[in-house]
Design a protein around this motif. Structure first.
Motif, PDB file in Angstrom:
ATOM      1  N   VAL A   1      -5.089  10.547   2.708  1.00 38.12           N
ATOM      2  CA  VAL A   1      -5.017  11.821   2.001  1.00 38.12           C
ATOM      3  C   VAL A   1      -3.984  12.694   2.693  1.00 38.12           C
ATOM      4  O   VAL A   1      -4.036  12.904   3.907  1.00 38.12           O
ATOM      5  CB  VAL A   1      -6.402  12.511   1.944  1.00 38.12           C
ATOM      6  CG1 VAL A   1      -7.001  12.676   3.328  1.00 38.12           C
ATOM      7  CG2 VAL A   1      -6.327  13.845   1.221  1.00 38.12           C
ATOM      8  N   THR A   2      -3.012  13.182   1.918  1.00 39.38           N
ATOM      9  CA  THR A   2      -1.927  13.952   2.526  1.00 39.38           C
ATOM     10  C   THR A   2      -1.372  14.949   1.526  1.00 39.38           C
ATOM     11  O   THR A   2      -1.429  14.735   0.303  1.00 39.38           O
ATOM     12  CB  THR A   2      -0.794  13.022   2.995  1.00 39.38           C
ATOM     13  OG1 THR A   2       0.253  13.805   3.581  1.00 39.38           O
ATOM     14  CG2 THR A   2      -0.228  12.214   1.844  1.00 39.38           C
ATOM     15  N   ASN A   3      -0.837  16.041   2.049  1.00 35.74           N
ATOM     16  CA  ASN A   3      -0.142  17.034   1.218  1.00 35.74           C
ATOM     17  C   ASN A   3       1.192  17.422   1.850  1.00 35.74           C
ATOM     18  O   ASN A   3       1.726  18.500   1.600  1.00 35.74           O
ATOM     19  CB  ASN A   3      -1.008  18.277   1.018  1.00 35.74           C
ATOM     20  CG  ASN A   3      -1.322  18.996   2.334  1.00 35.74           C
ATOM     21  OD1 ASN A   3      -0.993  18.511   3.412  1.00 35.74           O
ATOM     22  ND2 ASN A   3      -1.955  20.149   2.250  1.00 35.74           N
ATOM     23  N   ASP A   4       1.733  16.516   2.672  1.00 35.69           N
ATOM     24  CA  ASP A   4       2.945  16.825   3.444  1.00 35.69           C
ATOM     25  C   ASP A   4       4.128  17.189   2.561  1.00 35.69           C
ATOM     26  O   ASP A   4       4.930  18.054   2.911  1.00 35.69           O
ATOM     27  CB  ASP A   4       3.315  15.629   4.329  1.00 35.69           C
ATOM     28  CG  ASP A   4       2.290  15.400   5.434  1.00 35.69           C
ATOM     29  OD1 ASP A   4       1.515  16.337   5.705  1.00 35.69           O
ATOM     30  OD2 ASP A   4       2.251  14.288   5.997  1.00 35.69           O
ATOM     31  N   ASN A   5       4.246  16.544   1.396  1.00 38.76           N
ATOM     32  CA  ASN A   5       5.424  16.748   0.560  1.00 38.76           C
ATOM     33  C   ASN A   5       5.157  17.667  -0.628  1.00 38.76           C
ATOM     34  O   ASN A   5       5.970  17.711  -1.565  1.00 38.76           O
ATOM     35  CB  ASN A   5       5.949  15.398   0.057  1.00 38.76           C
ATOM     36  CG  ASN A   5       6.382  14.499   1.200  1.00 38.76           C
ATOM     37  OD1 ASN A   5       6.964  14.961   2.173  1.00 38.76           O
ATOM     38  ND2 ASN A   5       6.087  13.211   1.091  1.00 38.76           N
TER      39      ASN A   5
ATOM     40  N   SER B   1      -2.849  14.422  -2.203  1.00 37.25           N
ATOM     41  CA  SER B   1      -2.817  13.165  -2.944  1.00 37.25           C
ATOM     42  C   SER B   1      -3.616  12.131  -2.158  1.00 37.25           C
ATOM     43  O   SER B   1      -3.630  12.157  -0.920  1.00 37.25           O
ATOM     44  CB  SER B   1      -1.378  12.668  -3.141  1.00 37.25           C
ATOM     45  OG  SER B   1      -0.633  13.577  -3.929  1.00 37.25           O
ATOM     46  N   VAL B   2      -4.272  11.230  -2.863  1.00 36.11           N
ATOM     47  CA  VAL B   2      -5.095  10.202  -2.231  1.00 36.11           C
ATOM     48  C   VAL B   2      -4.519   8.829  -2.580  1.00 36.11           C
ATOM     49  O   VAL B   2      -4.222   8.557  -3.743  1.00 36.11           O
ATOM     50  CB  VAL B   2      -6.561  10.298  -2.694  1.00 36.11           C
ATOM     51  CG1 VAL B   2      -7.405   9.222  -2.018  1.00 36.11           C
ATOM     52  CG2 VAL B   2      -7.124  11.677  -2.397  1.00 36.11           C
ATOM     53  N   SER B   3      -4.360   7.999  -1.550  1.00 29.18           N
ATOM     54  CA  SER B   3      -3.769   6.679  -1.740  1.00 29.18           C
ATOM     55  C   SER B   3      -4.589   5.618  -1.029  1.00 29.18           C
ATOM     56  O   SER B   3      -5.304   5.890  -0.061  1.00 29.18           O
ATOM     57  CB  SER B   3      -2.321   6.646  -1.216  1.00 29.18           C
ATOM     58  OG  SER B   3      -1.528   7.636  -1.830  1.00 29.18           O
ATOM     59  N   TYR B   4      -4.447   4.401  -1.538  1.00 23.78           N
ATOM     60  CA  TYR B   4      -5.065   3.231  -0.916  1.00 23.78           C
ATOM     61  C   TYR B   4      -3.946   2.435  -0.240  1.00 23.78           C
ATOM     62  O   TYR B   4      -2.917   2.150  -0.847  1.00 23.78           O
ATOM     63  CB  TYR B   4      -5.756   2.376  -1.973  1.00 23.78           C
ATOM     64  CG  TYR B   4      -6.402   1.119  -1.446  1.00 23.78           C
ATOM     65  CD1 TYR B   4      -7.684   1.144  -0.908  1.00 23.78           C
ATOM     66  CD2 TYR B   4      -5.735  -0.106  -1.489  1.00 23.78           C
ATOM     67  CE1 TYR B   4      -8.288  -0.002  -0.432  1.00 23.78           C
ATOM     68  CE2 TYR B   4      -6.327  -1.260  -1.011  1.00 23.78           C
ATOM     69  CZ  TYR B   4      -7.603  -1.204  -0.489  1.00 23.78           C
ATOM     70  OH  TYR B   4      -8.196  -2.350  -0.008  1.00 23.78           O
ATOM     71  N   GLU B   5      -4.153   2.115   1.032  1.00 23.40           N
ATOM     72  CA  GLU B   5      -3.124   1.403   1.785  1.00 23.40           C
ATOM     73  C   GLU B   5      -3.396  -0.099   1.761  1.00 23.40           C
ATOM     74  O   GLU B   5      -4.434  -0.554   2.234  1.00 23.40           O
ATOM     75  CB  GLU B   5      -3.070   1.897   3.228  1.00 23.40           C
ATOM     76  CG  GLU B   5      -1.919   1.279   4.030  1.00 23.40           C
ATOM     77  CD  GLU B   5      -1.797   1.866   5.415  1.00 23.40           C
ATOM     78  OE1 GLU B   5      -0.794   1.584   6.088  1.00 23.40           O
ATOM     79  OE2 GLU B   5      -2.705   2.614   5.833  1.00 23.40           O
ATOM     80  N   ARG B   6      -2.463  -0.823   1.201  1.00 19.36           N
ATOM     81  CA  ARG B   6      -2.597  -2.277   1.186  1.00 19.36           C
ATOM     82  C   ARG B   6      -2.332  -2.836   2.583  1.00 19.36           C
ATOM     83  O   ARG B   6      -1.874  -2.135   3.477  1.00 19.36           O
ATOM     84  CB  ARG B   6      -1.595  -2.893   0.197  1.00 19.36           C
ATOM     85  CG  ARG B   6      -1.891  -2.582  -1.237  1.00 19.36           C
ATOM     86  CD  ARG B   6      -1.076  -3.392  -2.201  1.00 19.36           C
ATOM     87  NE  ARG B   6       0.261  -3.729  -1.742  1.00 19.36           N
ATOM     88  CZ  ARG B   6       1.279  -4.025  -2.552  1.00 19.36           C
ATOM     89  NH1 ARG B   6       1.102  -4.002  -3.855  1.00 19.36           N
ATOM     90  NH2 ARG B   6       2.468  -4.327  -2.070  1.00 19.36           N
TER      91      ARG B   6
ATOM     92  N   ILE C   1      -0.822   2.958  -2.545  1.00 16.22           N
ATOM     93  CA  ILE C   1      -1.032   2.942  -3.990  1.00 16.22           C
ATOM     94  C   ILE C   1      -1.835   4.179  -4.379  1.00 16.22           C
ATOM     95  O   ILE C   1      -2.961   4.351  -3.911  1.00 16.22           O
ATOM     96  CB  ILE C   1      -1.795   1.673  -4.429  1.00 16.22           C
ATOM     97  CG1 ILE C   1      -1.047   0.421  -3.970  1.00 16.22           C
ATOM     98  CG2 ILE C   1      -1.992   1.661  -5.934  1.00 16.22           C
ATOM     99  CD1 ILE C   1      -1.814  -0.862  -4.233  1.00 16.22           C
ATOM    100  N   PRO C   2      -1.282   5.060  -5.216  1.00 15.79           N
ATOM    101  CA  PRO C   2      -2.055   6.231  -5.658  1.00 15.79           C
ATOM    102  C   PRO C   2      -3.365   5.792  -6.318  1.00 15.79           C
ATOM    103  O   PRO C   2      -3.380   4.864  -7.131  1.00 15.79           O
ATOM    104  CB  PRO C   2      -1.130   6.920  -6.668  1.00 15.79           C
ATOM    105  CG  PRO C   2       0.247   6.458  -6.286  1.00 15.79           C
ATOM    106  CD  PRO C   2       0.081   5.049  -5.796  1.00 15.79           C
TER     107      PRO C   2
END
Length: 624
Positions: free
Chosen positions: A262-266, A273-278, A284-285
């Motif tokens: 979860v990040t809002n850096d950009n 935004s929340v993503s799944y890391e392969r 992947i959003p």
């Protein structure tokens, strides 16, 4: 054959079994109110008998296992409906808060302020030269615009609260996922020896599973389902390979877990935004894949996917409310300024624009339509002395080519058909479209100094294709020329600084002629006119009142729908929870009955030992 010592062992096994039963019953009673605790039962069986000549002789009792009464089918339903309940509760709570920002049903709010605003214009039209009414109009305009901005700030504030909760909840998901992976290791170790069941550890795992369902709608997939009708007809549980996933994304896989990013850096607004890391590191959003639980409700309310250009969510109930309010305010600003540009002045400065001088106006981000507008010059007595039509077609630019706005204004024409080269629009008005020293780009229309000193003024009047105010080019409104309202949307709409500082400068007419109320009458008529309001890909053809009604009605319908859904989901949840409790929850009455049973069993087993002891004393007495 059996001996007296064997009989002593039988009595001891009975004592031990009764003691385990009492311990288990006490454990159930002690955890009757513990969240997620599943009642346990002792499974006992006759011990392996002794082989003798007369036949098999009983050898007492042995404890085979202590198992919980648990129905995996019921728990899966309970876990799933818990996620739906959490979603529905959070949605209902949030929308009920949102609906308080639109108290229109009580006769107060923005719509009431808007009605009073138009009433003040009518009052000014009846008394066009009354400065006190102008002050009152300015105050009512400020009341209306502040209410609009305050409401938008409340909606945006609520949206950002949800955004912060998103971060907190995703962090909790990652923490619970790690605990779940660790529990899987502990369960595997505990159950690897002697085949016993790690009841309390499995209960803890179920609590975490349900918590993750409530947070993100997570579902568990496990290997083989095993039934145990010996302990209870409803008892069954899953064993084997274990995964916990969200719409196909495995968050926990056996003893390993995959944290969500979860990040809002950009993002300039701070939206997460929340993503799944392969495993290969690719993110992947996952926002659109979480549609249950609290996080699912947050995405559906705040907005899920974030637009990479604007930095704002592209969907969500709150985001639509923000967009609708912005469209309402933008329409009010442009429609009002397009009319107020008819008031004669000596200088007009547009809003700051991001527009290349060679970009066709109708293809720009400005709400300019095909059509035309008139530049009109008045003398010191308010008489019209010159008028020129400025056309806008598909190729018209701001400042490039002979068809541009500036070129049409500068063109040397005989506007009055009097063969006089000194009384035409190009002799009165100078256009300027270039960036200032600070980089701000505006269109500036200025009355030439010598003409200004003689009392000349100018105005812009839209050329209407019909009687509808919206049938014109909207050139002045889109650019903010001669504006009455400053700002671009619901976040910054306000009375123009010029009139806020000195309300007596507000004009009721087109010219400076005493008693002229034509402009005020146009403002009154505006409330009955239909305009086109663009909201993303949708377009509404309605009045200014109608656009606000669309916004408020959308909030009301969404809130009522959430309340109705919550009633349905709550009924489903209560029924499922009752079913789950009837299978797994501790019943104090039942446990007290079991306690009496085990107490009796313990006393009987003790009697066997006492009897054996007396027999041994008799034998020893005979020997002596």
């Amino acid at each position: 054959m059996g001996s007296i010592f064997n009989t002593l062992g039988i009595g001891y096994s009975g004592l031990s079994a009764a003691q385990v039963g009492i311990d288990t019953t006490g454990h159930n009673i002690a955890n009757a109110e513990s969240e997620g605790y599943t009642r346990q039962r002792v499974i006992s069986a006759a011990a392996t008998p002794l082989q003798t000549m007369p036949g098999q002789v009983g050898n007492g009792v042995e404890i085979q296992d202590i198992q919980r009464i648990f129905d995996n089918f019921v728990f899966d339903r309970y876990s799933a409906v818990s996620g739906d309940k959490e979603y529905s509760d959070f949605e209902k709570q949030t929308l009920e808060e949102l609906s308080t920002y639109f108290p229109e049903v009580d006769g107060v709010g923005i719509k009431a302020d808007l009605a009073e605003y138009y009433n003040m214009w009518q009052t000014l039209a009846d008394n066009p030269d009354n400065d006190a009414i102008k002050v009152a109009l300015a105050k009512q305009t400020e009341t209306l615009t502040k209410h609009i901005t305050q409401t938008q700030e409340q909606v945006l504030g609520l949206q950002m609260q949800l955004n912060e909760q998103l971060k907190v909840n995703i962090d909790e998901v990652n923490s619970l996922a790690k605990q779940l992976a660790d529990l899987n290791i502990s369960i595997e170790v505990a159950e690897s020896s002697e085949g016993y069941t790690a009841n309390d550890l499995r209960d803890k795992r179920n609590v975490i599973e349900r918590s993750l369902s409530r947070l993100i709608g997570a579902k568990v997939k496990q290997g083989q389902l095993e039934s145990n009708i010996q302990i209870d007809s409803n008892s069954n549980t899953r064993n084997g390979s274990y995964t916990l996933s969200v719409n196909g994304f495995n968050i926990v896989d056996g003893s390993s877990y995959h944290p969500l990013k979860v990040t809002n850096d950009n993002n300039k607004y701070g939206f997460y935004s929340v993503s799944y890391e392969r495993q290969d590191g690719v993110l992947i959003p996952i926002e659109e894949d979480i549609r249950s639980g609290r996080v699912g409700a947050i995405f559906d309310l705040r907005g899920g996917a974030i637009d990479t250009t604007s930095g704002m969510p592209v969907d969500g109930i709150l985001q639509k409310t923000v967009t609708d309010l912005d469209a309402f305010a933008k329409g009010l600003i442009e429609a009002t300024n397009n009319l107020y540009a008819q008031n004669a002045t000596t200088k007009m400065n547009s809003n700051i624009v991001t527009l290349d001088k060679s970009t066709p106006l109708v293809n720009s981000n400005l709400n300019i339509n095909l059509g035309a507008f008139d530049l009109i010059v008045y003398d010191i007595d308010g008489n019209e002395v010159a008028r020129r039509e400025i056309n806008i077609d598909y190729a018209t630019t701001m400042d490039s080519g002979s068809n541009s706005i500036t070129a049409q204004i500068r063109e040397n024409l005989d506007d009055n058909d009097d063969s006089n080269a000194n009384n035409d629009i190009d002799d009165f008005i100078t256009p300027n479209f270039q960036a200032a020293a600070n980089g701000d780009l505006r269109l500036e229309l200025i009355m030439n100094p010598d003409k200004e000193s003689q009392g000349y003024t100018f105005a812009i009047a839209d050329k209407l294709e019909s009687d509808d105010f919206a049938s014109g080019s909207n050139f002045a409104g889109a650019l903010g020329l001669g504006r009455y309202l400053d700002g671009h949307n619901a976040r910054d709409v306000r009375l123009s600084d010029e009139f806020a500082d000195n309300p007596t400068k507000i004009s009721a007419g087109y010219s400076s002629t005493a008693g002229d109320s034509r402009l005020a009458l146009d403002m009154v008529q505006q409330q009955f006119e239909s305009y086109k309001f663009k909201v993303d890909t949708e377009e509404y053809d309605t009045t200014i009142y109608g656009m606000f009604d669309i916004t408020a009605t959308y909030v009301g319908i969404a809130t009522n729908s959430a309340i109705t859904r919550n009633d349905t989901v709550t009924a489903q949840f209560n029924a499922t929870e009752m079913e789950y409790s009837s299978v797994s929850k501790v019943s104090i009455d039942e446990e007290m009955t079991n306690l009496i049973k085990y107490q009796t069993s313990y006393g009987a087993a003790a009697k066997v030992i006492t009897t054996v002891d007396q027999m041994m004393q008799t034998l020893l007495g005979i020997k002596q």
